[in-house]
Design a protein around this motif. Structure first.
Motif, PDB file in Angstrom:
ATOM      1  N   ALA A  74       0.690  -1.196  -0.481  1.00 17.67           N
ATOM      2  CA  ALA A  74       0.081   0.313  -0.242  1.00 17.67           C
ATOM      3  C   ALA A  74       0.399   1.750  -0.177  1.00 17.67           C
ATOM      4  O   ALA A  74       0.530   1.953  -0.912  1.00 17.67           O
ATOM      5  N   MET A  75       1.656   1.206   1.023  1.00 13.79           N
ATOM      6  CA  MET A  75       2.922   2.593   0.763  1.00 13.79           C
ATOM      7  C   MET A  75       3.667   3.061  -0.833  1.00 13.79           C
ATOM      8  O   MET A  75       3.872   3.975  -1.094  1.00 13.79           O
ATOM      9  N   GLU A  76       4.274   1.479  -1.396  1.00  7.36           N
ATOM     10  CA  GLU A  76       4.336   1.749  -2.617  1.00  7.36           C
ATOM     11  C   GLU A  76       3.187   1.746  -3.625  1.00  7.36           C
ATOM     12  O   GLU A  76       3.532   2.671  -3.952  1.00  7.36           O
ATOM     13  N   LEU A  77       2.412   1.649  -3.529  1.00  9.34           N
ATOM     14  CA  LEU A  77       0.898   2.149  -3.816  1.00  9.34           C
ATOM     15  C   LEU A  77       0.455   3.981  -4.230  1.00  9.34           C
ATOM     16  O   LEU A  77       0.163   4.268  -5.065  1.00  9.34           O
ATOM     17  N   GLN A  78       0.684   4.275  -2.936  1.00 11.98           N
ATOM     18  CA  GLN A  78       0.012   5.854  -2.948  1.00 11.98           C
ATOM     19  C   GLN A  78       1.514   6.517  -3.501  1.00 11.98           C
ATOM     20  O   GLN A  78       1.137   7.452  -4.314  1.00 11.98           O
ATOM     21  N   HIS A  79       2.774   6.286  -3.736  1.00  8.83           N
ATOM     22  CA  HIS A  79       4.045   7.063  -4.190  1.00  8.83           C
ATOM     23  C   HIS A  79       3.380   6.666  -5.746  1.00  8.83           C
ATOM     24  O   HIS A  79       3.578   7.869  -6.391  1.00  8.83           O
ATOM     25  N   LEU A  80       2.818   5.767  -6.110  1.00  2.51           N
ATOM     26  CA  LEU A  80       2.634   5.174  -7.723  1.00  2.51           C
ATOM     27  C   LEU A  80       1.160   5.561  -8.104  1.00  2.51           C
ATOM     28  O   LEU A  80       0.405   5.857  -9.587  1.00  2.51           O
ATOM     29  N   ALA A  81      -0.002   6.515  -6.778  1.00  4.21           N
ATOM     30  CA  ALA A  81      -1.340   6.637  -6.932  1.00  4.21           C
ATOM     31  C   ALA A  81      -1.592   8.032  -9.046  1.00  4.21           C
ATOM     32  O   ALA A  81      -2.156   6.757  -9.490  1.00  4.21           O
ATOM     33  N   ARG A  94     -11.877   7.313 -20.010  1.00  4.44           N
ATOM     34  CA  ARG A  94     -12.275   8.176 -19.714  1.00  4.44           C
ATOM     35  C   ARG A  94     -11.950   8.573 -18.399  1.00  4.44           C
ATOM     36  O   ARG A  94     -11.302   7.662 -17.283  1.00  4.44           O
ATOM     37  N   THR A  95     -12.334   9.379 -17.723  1.00  3.73           N
ATOM     38  CA  THR A  95     -11.805   9.977 -16.483  1.00  3.73           C
ATOM     39  C   THR A  95     -13.041   8.970 -15.437  1.00  3.73           C
ATOM     40  O   THR A  95     -13.456  10.109 -14.887  1.00  3.73           O
ATOM     41  N   ALA A  96     -12.789   7.788 -14.931  1.00 11.57           N
ATOM     42  CA  ALA A  96     -13.392   7.790 -14.067  1.00 11.57           C
ATOM     43  C   ALA A  96     -12.813   7.401 -12.828  1.00 11.57           C
ATOM     44  O   ALA A  96     -13.972   6.829 -11.834  1.00 11.57           O
ATOM     45  N   VAL A  97     -11.465   7.025 -12.505  1.00  8.49           N
ATOM     46  CA  VAL A  97     -11.140   7.285 -10.793  1.00  8.49           C
ATOM     47  C   VAL A  97     -10.202   8.668 -10.743  1.00  8.49           C
ATOM     48  O   VAL A  97      -9.267   8.737 -11.197  1.00  8.49           O
ATOM     49  N   GLU A  98     -10.472   8.597  -9.171  1.00 10.10           N
ATOM     50  CA  GLU A  98     -10.835  10.440  -9.007  1.00 10.10           C
ATOM     51  C   GLU A  98      -9.568   9.780  -7.678  1.00 10.10           C
ATOM     52  O   GLU A  98      -8.673  10.645  -7.619  1.00 10.10           O
ATOM     53  N   ARG A  99      -9.310   9.302  -7.287  1.00 15.57           N
ATOM     54  CA  ARG A  99      -8.665   9.144  -6.136  1.00 15.57           C
ATOM     55  C   ARG A  99      -9.064   7.518  -5.799  1.00 15.57           C
ATOM     56  O   ARG A  99      -9.728   6.027  -5.884  1.00 15.57           O
ATOM     57  N   LEU A 100      -7.533   6.745  -5.259  1.00 18.77           N
ATOM     58  CA  LEU A 100      -7.842   5.404  -4.868  1.00 18.77           C
ATOM     59  C   LEU A 100      -7.956   4.964  -3.041  1.00 18.77           C
ATOM     60  O   LEU A 100      -7.250   6.015  -2.488  1.00 18.77           O
ATOM     61  N   ARG A 101      -8.262   3.971  -2.688  1.00 12.28           N
ATOM     62  CA  ARG A 101      -7.861   3.632  -1.428  1.00 12.28           C
ATOM     63  C   ARG A 101      -7.738   2.501  -1.393  1.00 12.28           C
ATOM     64  O   ARG A 101      -8.308   1.427  -2.665  1.00 12.28           O
ATOM     65  N   PHE A 102      -7.481   2.200  -0.594  1.00 10.33           N
ATOM     66  CA  PHE A 102      -6.201   0.646  -0.158  1.00 10.33           C
ATOM     67  C   PHE A 102      -6.891   0.252   1.375  1.00 10.33           C
ATOM     68  O   PHE A 102      -7.472   1.051   2.147  1.00 10.33           O
ATOM     69  N   VAL A 103      -7.207  -1.083   0.967  1.00 13.92           N
ATOM     70  CA  VAL A 103      -7.420  -2.091   2.165  1.00 13.92           C
ATOM     71  C   VAL A 103      -6.535  -2.893   2.496  1.00 13.92           C
ATOM     72  O   VAL A 103      -5.716  -3.476   0.935  1.00 13.92           O
ATOM     73  N   GLN A 104      -6.488  -3.504   3.748  1.00 21.43           N
ATOM     74  CA  GLN A 104      -5.316  -4.474   3.838  1.00 21.43           C
ATOM     75  C   GLN A 104      -6.020  -5.639   3.385  1.00 21.43           C
ATOM     76  O   GLN A 104      -6.818  -6.377   4.548  1.00 21.43           O
ATOM     77  N   GLN A 105      -5.507  -6.366   2.549  1.00 21.62           N
ATOM     78  CA  GLN A 105      -6.122  -7.986   2.266  1.00 21.62           C
ATOM     79  C   GLN A 105      -4.916  -8.665   1.357  1.00 21.62           C
ATOM     80  O   GLN A 105      -4.510  -8.400   0.050  1.00 21.62           O
ATOM     81  N   ALA A 106      -4.951 -10.289   1.549  1.00 17.83           N
ATOM     82  CA  ALA A 106      -3.968 -10.615   0.063  1.00 17.83           C
ATOM     83  C   ALA A 106      -5.052 -10.783  -0.078  1.00 17.83           C
ATOM     84  O   ALA A 106      -5.585 -11.667  -0.538  1.00 17.83           O
ATOM     85  N   PRO A 107      -4.235 -11.150  -1.963  1.00 11.86           N
ATOM     86  CA  PRO A 107      -5.363 -10.785  -2.876  1.00 11.86           C
ATOM     87  C   PRO A 107      -5.748 -12.201  -3.202  1.00 11.86           C
ATOM     88  O   PRO A 107      -4.732 -13.157  -3.237  1.00 11.86           O
ATOM     89  N   SER A 108      -6.690 -12.641  -3.473  1.00 12.93           N
ATOM     90  CA  SER A 108      -6.856 -13.875  -3.938  1.00 12.93           C
ATOM     91  C   SER A 108      -6.536 -14.576  -5.280  1.00 12.93           C
ATOM     92  O   SER A 108      -7.487 -14.260  -6.126  1.00 12.93           O
ATOM     93  N   GLY A 109      -5.379 -14.391  -5.547  1.00 16.38           N
ATOM     94  CA  GLY A 109      -5.378 -15.081  -7.077  1.00 16.38           C
ATOM     95  C   GLY A 109      -4.750 -16.103  -7.076  1.00 16.38           C
ATOM     96  O   GLY A 109      -4.608 -16.825  -6.114  1.00 16.38           O
ATOM     97  N   GLN A 110      -4.268 -16.803  -7.595  1.00 17.16           N
ATOM     98  CA  GLN A 110      -3.555 -18.218  -7.663  1.00 17.16           C
ATOM     99  C   GLN A 110      -2.437 -18.326  -7.216  1.00 17.16           C
ATOM    100  O   GLN A 110      -1.447 -17.474  -6.685  1.00 17.16           O
ATOM    101  N   PRO A 111      -2.311 -19.478  -6.704  1.00 13.27           N
ATOM    102  CA  PRO A 111      -1.399 -19.884  -5.369  1.00 13.27           C
ATOM    103  C   PRO A 111      -0.310 -20.103  -6.100  1.00 13.27           C
ATOM    104  O   PRO A 111       0.242 -19.896  -7.046  1.00 13.27           O
ATOM    105  N   PRO A 112       0.929 -19.757  -5.043  1.00 16.10           N
ATOM    106  CA  PRO A 112       2.169 -19.547  -5.804  1.00 16.10           C
ATOM    107  C   PRO A 112       2.532 -21.254  -6.412  1.00 16.10           C
ATOM    108  O   PRO A 112       2.315 -21.827  -5.777  1.00 16.10           O
ATOM    109  N   PRO A 113       3.431 -21.459  -7.092  1.00 18.03           N
ATOM    110  CA  PRO A 113       3.292 -23.166  -7.864  1.00 18.03           C
ATOM    111  C   PRO A 113       4.479 -23.102  -6.702  1.00 18.03           C
ATOM    112  O   PRO A 113       5.380 -22.484  -5.815  1.00 18.03           O
ATOM    113  N   PRO A 114       3.896 -24.171  -6.940  1.00 18.66           N
ATOM    114  CA  PRO A 114       5.177 -25.484  -5.260  1.00 18.66           C
ATOM    115  C   PRO A 114       6.308 -25.883  -6.095  1.00 18.66           C
ATOM    116  O   PRO A 114       6.218 -25.522  -7.079  1.00 18.66           O
TER     117      PRO A 114
END
Length: 153
Positions: A74-81, A94-114
């Motif tokens: 989140a800290m890195e993303l604030q700098h990249l906002a 179009r301008t759809a996003v005017e501000r970013l809000r960050f919530v702490q949560q692990a992304p539910s993507g694919q697990p890393p390969p074994p």
């Protein structure tokens, strides 16, 4: 009498399809806007594979995009906002996003390969015994079992 260009509608006249679409789509768009759905579907292409692996868009409402990420990201993303919002808005067209809000949560993507198991040579005596067995599934299964046993040593 109706004249040319008179657009009066009679109560029993059929409605054009374009008049029905907002009534049908409004409930679906309340839950998820078309821009939000497009953004969630194209997230890896918008932010790149490195950021997509550690972030996930959650919702887009009233110009505010909520992004789930780990606390350290989140800290890195604030700098990249500013750059991130520019990429997102350029992707949406179009301008759809005017501000970013960050919530702490692990992304539910694919697990890393074994991790890939390292190859270990079998002892010569064991290879000789496996060589005496006839070709087939039993020999392959025993060879696989032997590799698993000797890999853990």
């Amino acid at each position: 009498m109706a004249q040319d260009g008179d657009q009066r509608r009679f109560p029993t006249a059929p409605l054009p399809l374009s008049a029905l679409i907002p009534r049908l789509t409004r409930p679906a768009f309340r839950k998820r806007s078309p821009a939000g759905a497009m953004l969630m579907a194209d997230w890896p292409q918008v932010v790149g594979p490195a950021l997509a692996a550690v972030t996930q868009p959650v919702r887009l409402t009233a110009g505010s995009l909520t992004i789930a990420c780990a606390g350290s990201v989140a800290m890195e993303l604030q700098h990249l906002a500013p750059e991130l919002m520019g990429r997102i808005n350029a992707h949406l067209g179009r301008t759809a996003v005017e501000r970013l809000r960050f919530v702490q949560q692990a992304p539910s993507g694919q697990p890393p390969p074994p991790p890939r198991p390292r190859a270990v040579p079998l002892p010569a005596e064991l290879q000789a015994r496996l060589g005496t067995l006839p070709e087939g599934p039993l020999r392959e299964a025993l060879a696989k079992l032997a590799l698993g046993v000797y890999r853990k040593r």
